[in-house]
Enzyme design. Structure first.
Site, PDB file in Angstrom:
ATOM      1  N   GLY A   1      -0.421   5.425   0.978  1.00  0.00           N
ATOM      2  CA  GLY A   1       0.234   4.152   1.151  1.00  0.00           C
ATOM      3  C   GLY A   1       1.661   4.134   0.644  1.00  0.00           C
ATOM      4  N   THR A   2       1.921   4.820  -0.460  1.00  0.00           N
ATOM      5  CA  THR A   2       3.272   4.833  -1.016  1.00  0.00           C
ATOM      6  C   THR A   2       4.251   5.477  -0.048  1.00  0.00           C
ATOM      7  OG1 THR A   2       2.562   4.803  -3.329  1.00  0.00           O
ATOM      8  CG2 THR A   2       4.702   5.793  -2.865  1.00  0.00           C
TER       9      THR A   2
ATOM     10  N   SER B   1      -3.796   2.491   3.790  1.00  0.00           N
ATOM     11  CA  SER B   1      -4.188   3.612   2.940  1.00  0.00           C
ATOM     12  C   SER B   1      -5.685   3.830   3.045  1.00  0.00           C
ATOM     13  CB  SER B   1      -3.800   3.344   1.488  1.00  0.00           C
ATOM     14  OG  SER B   1      -4.155   4.424   0.654  1.00  0.00           O
TER      15      SER B   1
ATOM     16  N   HIS C   1      -7.898   5.420   0.939  1.00  0.00           N
ATOM     17  CA  HIS C   1      -8.821   5.396  -0.205  1.00  0.00           C
ATOM     18  C   HIS C   1      -9.182   3.991  -0.668  1.00  0.00           C
ATOM     19  CE1 HIS C   1      -6.252   4.511  -3.872  1.00  0.00           C
ATOM     20  NE2 HIS C   1      -5.305   4.749  -2.988  1.00  0.00           N
TER      21      HIS C   1
ATOM     22  N   CYS D   1      -0.031   0.186 -15.746  1.00  0.00           N
ATOM     23  CA  CYS D   1       0.934   1.016 -15.014  1.00  0.00           C
ATOM     24  C   CYS D   1       0.361   2.417 -14.883  1.00  0.00           C
ATOM     25  CB  CYS D   1       2.287   1.032 -15.720  1.00  0.00           C
ATOM     26  SG  CYS D   1       2.288   1.880 -17.311  1.00  0.00           S
TER      27      CYS D   1
END
Length: 388
Positions: free
Chosen positions: A71-72, A198, A200, A324
């Site tokens: 996705g990134t 994405s 996953h 994070c």
């Protein structure tokens, strides 16, 4: 050892059996999808079958789907100032919501000075008046708004955003990574120019994603160069096994909708009814449309880090609403944008459900919370940490 319970489905999901089987079969293929011999053609056939399945599930044509490493990367590919509007004008700036995923907030290839963040309401929904004003005061933009927030589960008014963006001569990118497999949507019905996905998050493997483009979108500049793969839009040999797993997971997830959507919402409501027995507990974005599987809550005096540890010691995997990549708890930019105070925001805990979650699991989670609340909300964190 007692069986553990998994309540962190928004972070990642277990691999579906269908995806595992598809990947195992694909791993037996020898050929490179770019090779013209029989082995290569078999690999290519599998990739193209998967492309049609992934694109078709969101109402797009296979030729408009590009596979990425996740996705990134899909978001980074989408966020390019080389895109052109239907009128042929280049997009010169990026307008996004203040609650986007960090991979979108980074701005892709847009210069920092060309990026504008739009605020949200206290319920976590995009302020449409601010968006309208921002788009009327400058050149064409790429508007980037997530379909569903990964922390609160808040569903954004994507159709309205699309109307505003297109009326202003701009384009719309929708990060649908959290929405995929949880609510039905169609790239044409939401009038998006680019949708990113994405694997996953829906039971597929990690490390595979896709960018889906509307028919006729022009000006996309490849993020990775050096080969002609993916119609010249993304260089690099395709991850054949991962792509096969993505398609298998997509088929399974879409076949389960909308019955699974209703089932998860009932489980979430059951969970929240139990949580609300705690005096002062707040469930974020509960007054607006949300994903059916997501609960983000906090209570005065609660510390997210010790709460996550406490749940873990009870055999339950949950997450902080503000974790994070280092695993450390940081102030949530989402809750900050919603106007939530720092002390309360740092205590936010996210519970997210999935296809294997059952009523008994929810009841055990509520029981664990009741036990933990007696310790955590009395400020006895050190007693719990001694067990960790």
């Amino acid at each position: 050892m007692a069986e553990r319970l998994y309540f962190d489905w928004n972070a990642t999901t277990p691999l579906r059996p269908e995806a595992r089987d598809a990947m195992a079969a694909a791993l037996g293929l020898v050929g490179n999808p770019s090779s013209v011999h029989a082995e290569g053609r078999r690999a290519r056939h599998l990739v193209e079958e998967a492309r049609a399945a992934v694109a078709g599930a969101v109402g797009a044509s296979a030729r408009n789907a590009v596979f990425t490493s996740g996705g990134t990367e899909a978001n980074a590919l989408a966020l390019t100032p080389g895109l052109r509007t239907p009128a042929g004008a280049p997009v010169e700036r990026l307008v996004l919501s203040a609650i986007e995923h960090p991979s979108v907030l980074s701005g892709g290839r847009f210069a920092r000075e060309a990026i504008m963040a739009i605020g949200v309401t206290p319920s976590g929904h995009l302020d449409l008046d601010r968006l309208r004003a921002a788009l009327s005061a400058g050149p064409p933009a790429l508007v980037s708004v997530m379909a569903a927030n990964n922390e609160t589960g808040a569903l954004q008014p994507i159709s309205e955003v699309a109307d505003i963006a297109h009326e202003a001569g701009s384009l719309l990118h929708v990060d649908a990574i959290q929405a995929l497999g949880k609510i039905p949507f169609n790239i044409n019905e939401i009038w998006a120019d680019i949708v990113t996905l994405s694997a996953h998050k829906i039971g597929g493997p990690k490390g595979v994603g896709a960018a889906i483009f509307r028919e006729g979108l022009a000006g996309l500049e490849p993020l990775l160069r050096g080969g002609g793969q993916e119609f010249g839009r993304r260089a690099g040999t395709e991850n054949v096994a991962g792509i096969a797993g993505f398609a298998a997971a997509m088929k399974a997830a879409m076949a389960a909708l909308p019955a699974e959507e209703r089932r998860l919402e009932a489980l979430r409501n059951r969970l929240e009814a139990g949580l609300r027995e705690t005096k002062g507990l707040i469930i974020f974005s509960a007054d607006g449309p949300r994903l059916p599987n997501t609960t983000l809550f906090a209570a005065p005096g609660l510390k997210a880090e010790t709460a996550v540890i406490g749940f873990d010691l009870e055999g339950i995997a949950v997450s902080s609403g503000s974790a994070c990549s280092s695993g450390k708890v940081q102030p949530s930019h989402v809750l900050k944008a919603m106007g939530v105070g720092s002390a309360l925001a740092q205590g936010a805990v996210r519970l997210s459900l999935g296809w294997s979650t059952q009523e008994a699991d929810v009841d055990l989670c509520v029981q664990a919370w009741r036990k933990l609340a007696n310790t955590l909300l009395r400020g006895e964190d050190e007693t719990l940490l001694e067990r960790f």
